[in-house]
Design a protein around this motif. Structure first.
Motif, PDB file in Angstrom:
ATOM      1  N   UNK A 246       5.181   4.115  -6.890  1.00 34.91           N
ATOM      2  CA  UNK A 246       5.629   5.506  -6.917  1.00 34.91           C
ATOM      3  C   UNK A 246       7.061   5.584  -7.475  1.00 34.91           C
TER       4      UNK A 246
ATOM      5  N   UNK B  98       0.677  -1.190   5.802  1.00 36.85           N
ATOM      6  CA  UNK B  98       0.994  -2.126   4.707  1.00 36.85           C
ATOM      7  C   UNK B  98       0.472  -3.540   4.977  1.00 36.85           C
TER       8      UNK B  98
ATOM      9  N   UNK C 220       2.466   2.639  -3.289  1.00 36.14           N
ATOM     10  CA  UNK C 220       1.639   2.994  -4.466  1.00 36.14           C
ATOM     11  C   UNK C 220       1.243   4.455  -4.482  1.00 36.14           C
ATOM     12  N   UNK C 221       1.316   5.061  -5.652  1.00 33.41           N
ATOM     13  CA  UNK C 221       0.891   6.437  -5.814  1.00 33.41           C
ATOM     14  C   UNK C 221      -0.624   6.490  -6.051  1.00 33.41           C
ATOM     15  N   UNK C 222      -1.123   7.690  -6.332  1.00 32.17           N
ATOM     16  CA  UNK C 222      -2.569   7.874  -6.435  1.00 32.17           C
ATOM     17  C   UNK C 222      -3.155   7.160  -7.655  1.00 32.17           C
ATOM     18  N   UNK C 223      -2.309   6.671  -8.550  1.00 34.34           N
ATOM     19  CA  UNK C 223      -2.798   5.864  -9.674  1.00 34.34           C
ATOM     20  C   UNK C 223      -2.700   4.361  -9.386  1.00 34.34           C
ATOM     21  N   UNK C 224      -2.226   4.014  -8.192  1.00 32.93           N
ATOM     22  CA  UNK C 224      -2.087   2.586  -7.861  1.00 32.93           C
ATOM     23  C   UNK C 224      -0.811   1.976  -8.424  1.00 32.93           C
TER      24      UNK C 224
ATOM     25  N   UNK D 249      -2.376   8.727  -1.574  1.00 34.31           N
ATOM     26  CA  UNK D 249      -2.603   7.303  -1.831  1.00 34.31           C
ATOM     27  C   UNK D 249      -3.626   7.107  -2.950  1.00 34.31           C
ATOM     28  N   UNK D 250      -4.034   5.884  -3.120  1.00 37.03           N
ATOM     29  CA  UNK D 250      -4.935   5.496  -4.209  1.00 37.03           C
ATOM     30  C   UNK D 250      -6.269   6.246  -4.156  1.00 37.03           C
TER      31      UNK D 250
ATOM     32  N   UNK E 245       0.815  -1.226   0.000  1.00 41.21           N
ATOM     33  CA  UNK E 245       0.000   0.000   0.000  1.00 41.21           C
ATOM     34  C   UNK E 245       0.847   1.275   0.000  1.00 41.21           C
TER      35      UNK E 245
END
Lengths: 262, 262
Positions: free
Chosen positions: A179, B189, A172-176, B21-22, A169
């Motif tokens: 990063x 996580x 991951x960036x805001x696009x999943x 985050x996502x 988790x």
């Protein structure tokens, strides 16, 4: 009223103590976060920032990144990052950066290559199609970025896997996606604290080749390249994604990391 | 000339897209970095900040931390963090925080308990001995922090280890300890992206009990506690350090994490 906006943007940051490593140096990954932040601020002020592009179902994708750093900001240091567009082609743009201390002395430089994609088709976008190609108004070839350009190197297919990680988790960036900066953390975590106390990153190159997602298993291969100078070390790192269903792996990124003893 | 400095400090931050985050929400760990930054700015302005204490071979140590968040800042949101000293005892001080959006609406509150130690002996320092106890001038009991205080709970010794991690370079702060905020990343996580898309952290409590260092192996135990509300989930997390030489483990930290479906 027409406001003329300068071609070069300059943004101030502080090396916060919570983001400093055992040497009291800003983490390279945090510096890179600030570099990407400077890129976003510069492009936002000129109408081609990430947040605006989202409304057009477009986004910037970082393709290549090279950083040379002579001296890292220390805990509590103020520093600034200058950024400008070196050139623009149909599918790529080159953006450079200079990192300066409070006395305006240069601490390092950075080069980056970006493409723009349609977030639905994932296909590249013609950069001249956004805002009537206004991005060309900001090209600044006269501003020097005196570090080597991107190099090409072959990855060594005989290297044994150094480390296996799973994308979680917090990766991951805001696009999943994994990063862009997290690659750096995972790679620099290959070395222990004693190594980092002795050696500093002086140059790092990253080629981003394929996207990685939550849950992906990554295999990291590291090969040390002999150098002529006993005070330097060079490593070539290959990051592969495990495609379990096909019992194979694909290269998603490769890095060249050069250290110097200080 | 005497300058009167206010008791409450207020600091502005931006939820940078690279730290979201996502769900486009600022990572809880980044928010906590900003909260700790606000604490350091507030104490620095009042002559008891980390950087000054370093010159006296003293430092602040975070002992307890509780965060309740009603709404997380979203990518590109500006927000501010207020912080003030609730009270001071010989060996502990309570510092509270309010997180506000640009319209000055409260997004959440935070409580924290700190001690001060001698960095050589690692023994606690009498807080009234620093700057003639001037810290008491900043006690602000009249400022409300309307969230529950710290709770006590027993960890469940029958839980199976959920995850094992090793403390790496990027986990360590400038003292070579596991960074206080990294505990949060490692714990969050434990859940996958789908869980995080559905559930938001609404309250998190952390008790820091022993220091962890580079190379330590940590065992994370997680137990779900039944809740009466189907839209909430509660977990109790125990983090233990493996003492390989003694073939045993000691508890270094415990967390209570409450989620709400949104």
């Amino acid at each position: 009223m027409t406001t003329t906006i300068s071609k070069i943007g300059k943004y101030n940051f502080t090396a916060e103590a919570v983001h400093c490593d055992i040497k009291q140096n800003l983490f390279i990954s945090t510096l890179c976060h600030h570099i990407l932040r400077a890129a976003d601020l510069h492009s936002t002020e000129r109408n081609f920032g990430m947040n605006y592009l989202k409304t057009l179902n477009k986004t910037w994708v970082l393709s290549r990144f090279a950083l040379e750093i002579f001296q890292m900001p220390k805990a509590y240091d103020n520093f600034s990052i200058e950024t400008w567009v070196e050139n623009v082609m149909k599918n790529f743009t080159a953006r450079n950066f200079a990192i300066l201390n409070q006395a305006e002395q240069t601490l390092g430089f950075c080069r980056s290559i970006w493409s723009m994609i349609d977030t639905e088709t994932r296909h590249p976008i013609d950069l001249f199609s956004v805002h009537n190609g206004e991005i060309v108004n900001y090209i600044t070839p006269e501003k020097d970025c005196p570090i080597a350009g991107f190099s090409n190197w072959k990855t060594n297919s005989n290297t044994k896997c150094t480390k296996q990680i799973q994308i979680l988790y917090s990766d991951c960036d805001s696009n999943g996606h994994l990063n862009s900066v997290k690659y750096i953390d995972h790679v620099l975590d290959l070395w222990d604290l004693d190594f980092h106390k002795t050696f500093h990153v002086c140059r790092m190159e990253i080629a981003y080749q394929a996207e990685c997602y939550f849950g992906d298993t990554l295999l990291i291969y590291s090969t040390e390249i002999p150098t002529e100078n006993a005070n330097t070390k060079e490593f070539r790192i290959q990051i592969c994604k495990l495609l379990a269903s096909e019992n194979t792996e694909i290269e998603v990124s490769k890095l060249k990391v050069c250290f110097i003893k200080q």
